[in-house]
Design an enzyme around this catalytic site. Structure first.
Site, PDB file in Angstrom:
ATOM      1  N   LYS A  11       0.821  -1.216   0.000  1.00 19.80           N
ATOM      2  CA  LYS A  11       0.000   0.000   0.000  1.00 19.80           C
ATOM      3  C   LYS A  11       0.853   1.264   0.000  1.00 19.80           C
ATOM      4  O   LYS A  11       0.482   2.270  -0.605  1.00 19.80           O
ATOM      5  CB  LYS A  11      -0.945  -0.008   1.204  1.00 19.80           C
ATOM      6  CG  LYS A  11      -2.062  -1.041   1.086  1.00 19.80           C
ATOM      7  CD  LYS A  11      -3.086  -0.901   2.180  1.00 19.80           C
ATOM      8  CE  LYS A  11      -4.241  -1.867   1.974  1.00 19.80           C
ATOM      9  NZ  LYS A  11      -5.283  -1.731   3.017  1.00 19.80           N
ATOM     10  N   LYS A  95      -8.659  -7.043  -4.282  1.00 18.14           N
ATOM     11  CA  LYS A  95      -9.598  -7.526  -3.268  1.00 18.14           C
ATOM     12  C   LYS A  95     -10.916  -6.749  -3.344  1.00 18.14           C
ATOM     13  O   LYS A  95     -10.918  -5.547  -3.604  1.00 18.14           O
ATOM     14  CB  LYS A  95      -8.977  -7.360  -1.875  1.00 18.14           C
ATOM     15  CG  LYS A  95      -9.786  -8.021  -0.762  1.00 18.14           C
ATOM     16  CD  LYS A  95      -9.031  -8.029   0.543  1.00 18.14           C
ATOM     17  CE  LYS A  95      -8.919  -6.660   1.159  1.00 18.14           C
ATOM     18  NZ  LYS A  95      -8.455  -6.695   2.556  1.00 18.14           N
ATOM     19  N   LYS A  98     -15.405  -2.007  -0.408  1.00 16.91           N
ATOM     20  CA  LYS A  98     -16.482  -1.016  -0.537  1.00 16.91           C
ATOM     21  C   LYS A  98     -15.943   0.354  -0.927  1.00 16.91           C
ATOM     22  O   LYS A  98     -16.709   1.237  -1.315  1.00 16.91           O
ATOM     23  CB  LYS A  98     -17.289  -0.921   0.761  1.00 16.91           C
ATOM     24  CG  LYS A  98     -16.511  -0.445   1.979  1.00 16.91           C
ATOM     25  CD  LYS A  98     -17.410  -0.421   3.201  1.00 16.91           C
ATOM     26  CE  LYS A  98     -16.702   0.106   4.431  1.00 16.91           C
ATOM     27  NZ  LYS A  98     -15.661  -0.807   4.924  1.00 16.91           N
TER      28      LYS A  98
END
Length: 235
Positions: A11, A95, A98
């Site tokens: 990340k 992945k 939301k």
């Protein structure tokens, strides 16, 4: 140990110096949540397995350093190999999340039946029919992801699903997948909506849960203070 965490490196990328401390120390918070309740088994996806390994390292180091064998259980991961990581409906290399900019990338617990049908219908598949064996499926990540979702919700083994739909186009498969998602999710969706309209009950449940959690956590914390030799705040 934190520097070795793959998720942080992925990340943060090459810009580690500007990554937030929250992203860096998140595995510590996860470990604290597990250890303070002395969990022995933790359900995780593959992407969280390394964080659980960090938790195990911390538990073992504390037990060893303070000569209190088995004070913290060394937690074991519970990983369902078929559904250990559910991927995006739009890009099976990412992945399901939301926070994805596309509303068609994930299924929400609050989705109505027609929304689920629309999302599954638009879910990406390969430009082919359903493969005939697991080896071919594993080469097609989008198809494998949808089969994983089907398996997770239905309990039907992936090999049986492949046998059932092999050689067919994906319209029947997607229709059946939508049906099983709606069947399993509708009761949850309806219950969520009912509870969201009963704020008093929700607040009472949260308070009860907080009190029960605090009781367990405080005992562990007190024991840790005694073992380490720290003074407790008894107020």
């Amino acid at each position: 140990w934190l520097n070795r965490m793959t998720q942080f490196k992925d990340k943060a990328g090459k810009d580690k110096e500007n990554a937030s401390s929250g992203l860096f120390i998140y595995p510590n918070l996860m470990a604290a949540d597990i250890l303070i309740y002395k969990a022995t088994h933790v359900p995780v996806g593959n992407d969280q397995k390394q964080h659980l390994e960090l938790t195990r390292d911390i538990a073992q180091k504390f037990n060893r350093d303070y000569k209190c064998e088995n004070f913290f259980p060394v937690p074991e991961p519970i990983i369902d190999q078929d559904i250990s990581r559910i991927m995006s409906l739009k890009n099976a290399n990412q992945k399901m999340s939301k926070s994805d900019p596309s509303e068609f990338a994930c299924i929400s617990l609050l989705d109505e039946s027609d929304e689920i049908i629309k999302k599954i219908k638009k879910a990406k598949t390969a430009d082919t029919v359903m493969p005939e064996n697991i080896e071919e499926v594993l080469k097609l990540s989008e198809i494998n992801n949808l089969l994983n979702i089907y398996t997770g919700f239905s309990g039907i083994k992936k090999l049986k699903l492949i046998e059932q739909y092999k050689g067919q186009n994906f319209s029947n498969f997607k229709s059946d997948l939508s049906d099983i998602l709606i069947e399993k999710m509708n009761p949850i969706t309806n219950e969520i909506k009912k509870l969201m309209n009963d704020k008093g009950f929700l607040l009472e449940t949260l308070r009860d849960g907080k009190d029960k959690a605090n009781e367990v956590a405080q005992k562990t914390l007190n024991d840790v203070y005694d073992i380490v030799g720290l003074l407790r705040n008894e107020t």
